[in-house]
Design a protein around this motif. Structure first.
Motif, PDB file in Angstrom:
ATOM      1  N   SER A  40       0.807  -1.225   0.000  1.00  0.00           N
ATOM      2  CA  SER A  40       0.000   0.000   0.000  1.00  0.00           C
ATOM      3  C   SER A  40       0.836   1.268   0.000  1.00  0.00           C
ATOM      4  O   SER A  40       0.364   2.322  -0.436  1.00  0.00           O
ATOM      5  CB  SER A  40      -0.932   0.009   1.213  1.00  0.00           C
ATOM      6  N   LEU A  41       2.079   1.189   0.480  1.00  0.00           N
ATOM      7  CA  LEU A  41       2.931   2.379   0.487  1.00  0.00           C
ATOM      8  C   LEU A  41       3.265   2.837  -0.922  1.00  0.00           C
ATOM      9  O   LEU A  41       3.622   3.998  -1.136  1.00  0.00           O
ATOM     10  CB  LEU A  41       4.220   2.095   1.259  1.00  0.00           C
ATOM     11  N   SER A  42       3.163   1.931  -1.881  1.00  0.00           N
ATOM     12  CA  SER A  42       3.448   2.273  -3.274  1.00  0.00           C
ATOM     13  C   SER A  42       2.219   2.215  -4.165  1.00  0.00           C
ATOM     14  O   SER A  42       2.281   2.615  -5.324  1.00  0.00           O
ATOM     15  CB  SER A  42       4.517   1.321  -3.834  1.00  0.00           C
ATOM     16  N   ALA A  43       1.107   1.732  -3.632  1.00  0.00           N
ATOM     17  CA  ALA A  43      -0.103   1.532  -4.436  1.00  0.00           C
ATOM     18  C   ALA A  43      -1.083   2.693  -4.341  1.00  0.00           C
ATOM     19  O   ALA A  43      -2.240   2.551  -4.745  1.00  0.00           O
ATOM     20  CB  ALA A  43      -0.787   0.229  -4.010  1.00  0.00           C
ATOM     21  N   VAL A  75       0.331  -3.793  -4.711  1.00  0.00           N
ATOM     22  CA  VAL A  75      -0.990  -4.207  -4.263  1.00  0.00           C
ATOM     23  C   VAL A  75      -1.113  -3.917  -2.776  1.00  0.00           C
ATOM     24  O   VAL A  75      -0.297  -4.393  -1.974  1.00  0.00           O
ATOM     25  CB  VAL A  75      -1.233  -5.706  -4.532  1.00  0.00           C
ATOM     26  N   SER A  76      -2.110  -3.165  -2.387  1.00  0.00           N
ATOM     27  CA  SER A  76      -2.312  -2.854  -0.974  1.00  0.00           C
ATOM     28  C   SER A  76      -2.522  -4.132  -0.173  1.00  0.00           C
ATOM     29  O   SER A  76      -3.236  -5.042  -0.590  1.00  0.00           O
ATOM     30  CB  SER A  76      -3.523  -1.937  -0.800  1.00  0.00           C
ATOM     31  N   GLY A  77      -1.877  -4.203   0.996  1.00  0.00           N
ATOM     32  CA  GLY A  77      -1.997  -5.362   1.857  1.00  0.00           C
ATOM     33  C   GLY A  77      -1.078  -6.505   1.505  1.00  0.00           C
ATOM     34  O   GLY A  77      -1.086  -7.535   2.187  1.00  0.00           O
ATOM     35  N   ASP A  78      -0.274  -6.360   0.453  1.00  0.00           N
ATOM     36  CA  ASP A  78       0.550  -7.473  -0.009  1.00  0.00           C
ATOM     37  C   ASP A  78       1.688  -7.766   0.964  1.00  0.00           C
ATOM     38  O   ASP A  78       2.195  -6.888   1.664  1.00  0.00           O
ATOM     39  CB  ASP A  78       1.136  -7.173  -1.384  1.00  0.00           C
TER      40      ASP A  78
END
Length: 217
Positions: A40-43, A75-78
């Motif tokens: 999520s930090l990159s999504a 992908v957030s939560g990945d």
């Protein structure tokens, strides 16, 4: 950060996990691809589209007339396991010249074994390198309430891998954001995800190492 906030983040990931990725497979003679595989930090979780650090990276490349193309496969939560399971298809599809790995924070929030995180990141580094890509690893840290011993062990996952696998490292991706004097003003209300004001700082943390790895024109 706490487990309740983490669970909220993971649940929110469901809505974002199926968003289409940008761009198709690389073709001979096309611009070299920078593939960002993160969470999520990159999504752009909680941000307006086009305001996250990856989008700002693409803009900086364009303004500098660099020919690289950015593909954001975050992908957030990945977790590192999720990234590892997706990576082979991403490498085949996009044929990147550079892979940026921004994963591991969710492993720690979920209490996954550090050795598992290490093994997954190592596998991703080697798979990317075997596919002909250079690798940039973005290091992470945990908040003080996790304890200094655990934090040191977690940070060592990244520093040890960078040394052992001889890949470039950003020691702390959230430097100047999570540990800065105005940290509270740089996070969203969940106190986990950096807000729009923080995104240029994140890009500046990544940029010095990334530009050294870009293919020469």
């Amino acid at each position: 950060m706490n487990r309740r906030d983490c669970n909220a983040t993971v649940l929110a990931a469901a809505a974002l996990a199926y968003l289409p990725f940008r761009a198709g497979a690389a073709e001979p003679g096309s611009a070299p691809v920078i593939l960002v595989v993160g969470d999520s930090l990159s999504a752009e979780y909680g941000l307006a589209r086009g305001t996250g650090w990856v989008a700002l990276l693409e803009r900086r490349l364009q303004e500098g007339r660099r020919t690289a193309r950015v593909v954001n496969a975050s992908v957030s939560g990945d977790t590192t396991a999720g990234g590892r399971s997706r990576l082979a298809a991403l490498l085949e599809r996009h044929r990147p010249a550079l892979v940026v790995l921004e994963l591991g924070g969710n492993d720690a929030l979920r209490g996954l074994p550090l050795e598992t995180t290490r093994d997954n990141l190592r596998a991703m580094i080697r798979a990317s390198r075997d596919a002909g890509a250079r690798v940039l690893l973005l290091g992470m840290d945990m908040p003080p309430n996790y304890g200094e011993r655990y934090r040191a062990q977690f940070r060592a996952v990244y520093t040890d891998l960078a040394r052992e696998e001889k890949v470039a490292l950003v020691p702390f991706f959230l430097a100047g954001v999570a540990d800065g004097p105005q940290a509270a003003a740089l996070f969203q209300d969940d106190r986990i995800h950096p807000n729009e004001r923080a995104q240029p700082i994140l890009l500046d943390n990544v940029w010095p190492q990334l530009q050294r790895l870009l293919p020469r024109a």
